[in-house]
Design a protein around this motif. Structure first.
Motif, mmCIF file in Angstrom:
data_model
loop_
_atom_site.group_PDB
_atom_site.id
_atom_site.type_symbol
_atom_site.label_atom_id
_atom_site.label_comp_id
_atom_site.label_asym_id
_atom_site.label_seq_id
_atom_site.Cartn_x
_atom_site.Cartn_y
_atom_site.Cartn_z
ATOM 1 N N LYS A 16 23.728 -5.495 8.099
ATOM 2 C CA LYS A 16 24.606 -5.364 7.222
ATOM 3 C C LYS A 16 25.520 -4.569 6.059
ATOM 4 O O LYS A 16 24.581 -2.761 6.813
ATOM 5 C CB LYS A 16 23.560 -5.738 5.720
ATOM 6 C CG LYS A 16 22.542 -7.387 5.502
ATOM 7 C CD LYS A 16 21.733 -7.258 4.433
ATOM 8 C CE LYS A 16 20.581 -7.931 4.456
ATOM 9 N NZ LYS A 16 19.501 -7.285 3.902
ATOM 10 N N ILE A 17 26.800 -4.663 5.779
ATOM 11 C CA ILE A 17 27.338 -3.566 4.811
ATOM 12 C C ILE A 17 27.246 -4.346 4.164
ATOM 13 O O ILE A 17 27.497 -4.881 3.564
ATOM 14 C CB ILE A 17 28.990 -3.530 6.314
ATOM 15 C CG1 ILE A 17 28.411 -3.665 7.303
ATOM 16 C CG2 ILE A 17 29.604 -2.781 4.455
ATOM 17 C CD1 ILE A 17 29.850 -3.524 7.825
ATOM 18 N N GLN A 18 26.800 -3.024 2.483
ATOM 19 C CA GLN A 18 27.404 -2.931 1.534
ATOM 20 C C GLN A 18 28.628 -2.010 0.817
ATOM 21 O O GLN A 18 28.411 -0.694 1.487
ATOM 22 C CB GLN A 18 26.147 -3.083 0.609
ATOM 23 C CG GLN A 18 25.299 -3.706 1.108
ATOM 24 C CD GLN A 18 23.884 -4.378 -0.040
ATOM 25 O OE1 GLN A 18 24.221 -4.662 -0.457
ATOM 26 N NE2 GLN A 18 22.920 -3.912 0.438
ATOM 27 N N VAL A 19 29.676 -2.380 0.403
ATOM 28 C CA VAL A 19 30.458 -1.982 -0.609
ATOM 29 C C VAL A 19 30.426 -1.978 -2.103
ATOM 30 O O VAL A 19 30.061 -3.159 -1.970
ATOM 31 C CB VAL A 19 31.824 -2.312 0.303
ATOM 32 C CG1 VAL A 19 32.879 -1.753 -0.670
ATOM 33 C CG2 VAL A 19 32.449 -1.977 1.508
ATOM 34 N N ILE A 20 30.713 -0.861 -2.678
ATOM 35 C CA ILE A 20 31.042 -1.412 -4.313
ATOM 36 C C ILE A 20 32.235 -0.896 -4.783
ATOM 37 O O ILE A 20 33.327 -0.098 -3.780
ATOM 38 C CB ILE A 20 29.954 -0.213 -5.339
ATOM 39 C CG1 ILE A 20 30.652 1.219 -4.909
ATOM 40 C CG2 ILE A 20 28.420 -0.776 -4.814
ATOM 41 C CD1 ILE A 20 29.167 1.554 -5.633
ATOM 42 N N ILE A 21 32.483 -1.985 -5.638
ATOM 43 C CA ILE A 21 34.426 -1.433 -5.838
ATOM 44 C C ILE A 21 33.930 -0.656 -7.499
ATOM 45 O O ILE A 21 33.082 -1.472 -8.457
ATOM 46 C CB ILE A 21 34.948 -2.724 -6.737
ATOM 47 C CG1 ILE A 21 36.737 -2.269 -6.717
ATOM 48 C CG2 ILE A 21 34.560 -3.912 -7.230
ATOM 49 C CD1 ILE A 21 37.441 -3.392 -5.924
ATOM 50 N N LEU A 22 34.592 0.296 -8.081
ATOM 51 C CA LEU A 22 34.115 0.579 -8.810
ATOM 52 C C LEU A 22 36.029 1.050 -10.200
ATOM 53 O O LEU A 22 37.129 1.406 -8.857
ATOM 54 C CB LEU A 22 33.307 2.194 -9.341
ATOM 55 C CG LEU A 22 32.189 2.528 -8.539
ATOM 56 C CD1 LEU A 22 31.726 3.674 -8.332
ATOM 57 C CD2 LEU A 22 31.067 1.711 -9.266
ATOM 58 N N GLY A 23 36.242 1.571 -11.300
ATOM 59 C CA GLY A 23 36.999 2.352 -11.951
ATOM 60 C C GLY A 23 37.238 1.628 -12.962
ATOM 61 O O GLY A 23 36.238 0.742 -13.744
ATOM 62 N N ASP A 24 38.383 2.079 -13.628
ATOM 63 C CA ASP A 24 37.906 1.588 -15.886
ATOM 64 C C ASP A 24 38.092 0.268 -15.641
ATOM 65 O O ASP A 24 38.628 -0.790 -14.579
ATOM 66 C CB ASP A 24 38.630 1.823 -16.094
ATOM 67 C CG ASP A 24 38.840 3.067 -16.188
ATOM 68 O OD1 ASP A 24 37.641 3.881 -15.976
ATOM 69 O OD2 ASP A 24 39.700 4.169 -17.206
ATOM 70 N N GLY A 25 37.559 -0.639 -16.891
ATOM 71 C CA GLY A 25 38.056 -2.040 -16.487
ATOM 72 C C GLY A 25 39.122 -2.221 -16.753
ATOM 73 O O GLY A 25 40.079 -1.271 -17.180
ATOM 74 N N ALA A 26 39.611 -3.164 -16.508
ATOM 75 C CA ALA A 26 41.190 -3.806 -16.249
ATOM 76 C C ALA A 26 42.473 -3.308 -15.285
ATOM 77 O O ALA A 26 43.229 -3.609 -15.526
ATOM 78 C CB ALA A 26 42.181 -4.100 -18.015
ATOM 79 N N VAL A 27 41.413 -2.577 -14.253
ATOM 80 C CA VAL A 27 42.772 -2.043 -13.356
ATOM 81 C C VAL A 27 42.111 -3.213 -12.136
ATOM 82 O O VAL A 27 43.842 -2.483 -11.631
ATOM 83 C CB VAL A 27 41.996 -0.661 -12.683
ATOM 84 C CG1 VAL A 27 41.136 0.296 -13.625
ATOM 85 C CG2 VAL A 27 40.534 -1.109 -12.153
ATOM 86 N N GLY A 28 41.820 -3.983 -12.558
ATOM 87 C CA GLY A 28 41.931 -5.642 -11.428
ATOM 88 C C GLY A 28 41.111 -5.290 -10.488
ATOM 89 O O GLY A 28 41.121 -6.476 -9.061
ATOM 90 N N GLY A 83 29.937 1.400 1.355
ATOM 91 C CA GLY A 83 30.823 1.940 1.545
ATOM 92 C C GLY A 83 31.664 1.384 -0.313
ATOM 93 O O GLY A 83 31.132 0.916 -1.295
ATOM 94 N N VAL A 84 33.067 2.515 -1.300
ATOM 95 C CA VAL A 84 32.934 2.552 -2.378
ATOM 96 C C VAL A 84 34.829 2.673 -1.977
ATOM 97 O O VAL A 84 35.566 3.413 -1.689
ATOM 98 C CB VAL A 84 32.476 3.810 -3.083
ATOM 99 C CG1 VAL A 84 32.802 4.641 -2.396
ATOM 100 C CG2 VAL A 84 32.117 3.424 -4.860
ATOM 101 N N ILE A 85 34.598 1.218 -3.440
ATOM 102 C CA ILE A 85 36.520 1.015 -3.525
ATOM 103 C C ILE A 85 36.850 2.021 -5.068
ATOM 104 O O ILE A 85 36.221 1.363 -5.730
ATOM 105 C CB ILE A 85 37.098 -0.304 -3.156
ATOM 106 C CG1 ILE A 85 36.546 -0.655 -1.684
ATOM 107 C CG2 ILE A 85 38.369 -0.453 -3.642
ATOM 108 C CD1 ILE A 85 36.426 -1.635 -1.085
ATOM 109 N N VAL A 86 37.260 2.888 -4.527
ATOM 110 C CA VAL A 86 37.509 3.757 -6.553
ATOM 111 C C VAL A 86 38.701 2.993 -7.148
ATOM 112 O O VAL A 86 39.928 3.498 -6.114
ATOM 113 C CB VAL A 86 37.626 4.804 -6.393
ATOM 114 C CG1 VAL A 86 37.742 5.165 -7.920
ATOM 115 C CG2 VAL A 86 36.231 5.804 -6.181
#
Ligand code: G3D
Ligand code: MG
Length: 216
Positions: A5-17, A81-84
């Motif tokens: 399995k691959i698990q990725v999270i997406i982070l960043g301020d609210g409303a950035v998309g 993995g993480v997407i900032v």
């Protein structure tokens, strides 16, 4: 044999998309207006590896907690993995990238695969963060930089495919190098414990299809 399995999270301020990027990736649709707290829990995908394997991929959304800075550490711990993400028309969201990176350095696996994303490049006239300054920050943190538009579906597939390929090759090569004698085809996802429902590789299950990361 456990399944890769691959698990990725997406982070960043609210409303950035963030939610819009995942929705575009999954549904190929841009919804102009959706409530911040009604985010996706995750989107699922399959990565076809160079060896011909089909690997399950989950990309976890923050479902609104980022606005209150209440993201739990378990959210980081599960990730390969993480997407900032920041918004190229919002300087504060770019300045906060360093805080998101700090939280990753503190709480995530040191080997986590990272990518920096400047979203909303369709709003070129409102841009306040240049490509060059964002790229510099990405270089300093040894991560690639992508400019995207969830609205126009620009670079969204490229971003997600890059993440999957890099997570796959990093996990696979480190396992092959470091764990001979074990099943090197198997990506080990951190096991759950009694506090998070005892599930492997994810937070506790809520009813229906999805996980509820808010209850961690
Ligand atoms: P979040 O999940 O990071 O909180 P959302 O962000 O995906 O909820 O998006 C926040 C707002 O930005 C939404 O508008 C959404 O339509 C808009 N948006 C997201 N991506 C883009 C993009 O690439 N270009 C443009 N122009 N807008 C984008 P609303 O109106 O719902 O607040
Ligand atoms: Mg969201």
């Amino acid at each position: 044999m456990s399944q890769k399995k691959i698990q990725v999270i997406i982070l960043g301020d609210g409303a950035v998309g963030k939610t819009s990027l995942l929705k575009m990736y999954q549904d190929k649709q841009f919804t102009q207006s959706h409530m911040a707290t009604i985010g996706l829990d995750y989107v699922s995908s399959t990565f076809h590896s160079p060896k011909g394997e089909d690997i399950a991929v989950k990309i976890w959304d923050t479902a609104g907690q980022e606005r209150f800075r209440t993201i739990t550490y378990s959210f980081y711990k599960q990730a390969n993995g993480v997407i900032v993400t920041f918004d190229v028309t919002n300087a504060t969201s770019f300045n906060n990238v360093k805080n998101w990176l700090e939280s990753i350095y503190q709480h995530a696996d040191p080997n986590i695969v990272k990518a920096l994303v400047g979203n909303k490049i369709d709003l070129e006239n409102d841009r306040v963060v240049t490509y060059e300054e964002a790229k510099r920050l990405a270089d300093q943190n040894k991560m690639p930089y992508f400019e995207t538009s969830a609205k126009l579906n620009k670079n969204v597939d490229e971003l997600i495919n890059h993440m999957m390929e890099n997570v796959y090759s990093k996990m696979f090569s480190s396992m092959a190098a470091g764990e001979s004698g074990r099943d090197t085809n198997t990506v080990v996802i951190k096991q759950g414990n009694k506090d998070n429902g005892g599930s492997a590789g994810g937070p506790p299950k809520k009813s229906g299809c999805c996980w509820d990361i808010r209850r961690l």
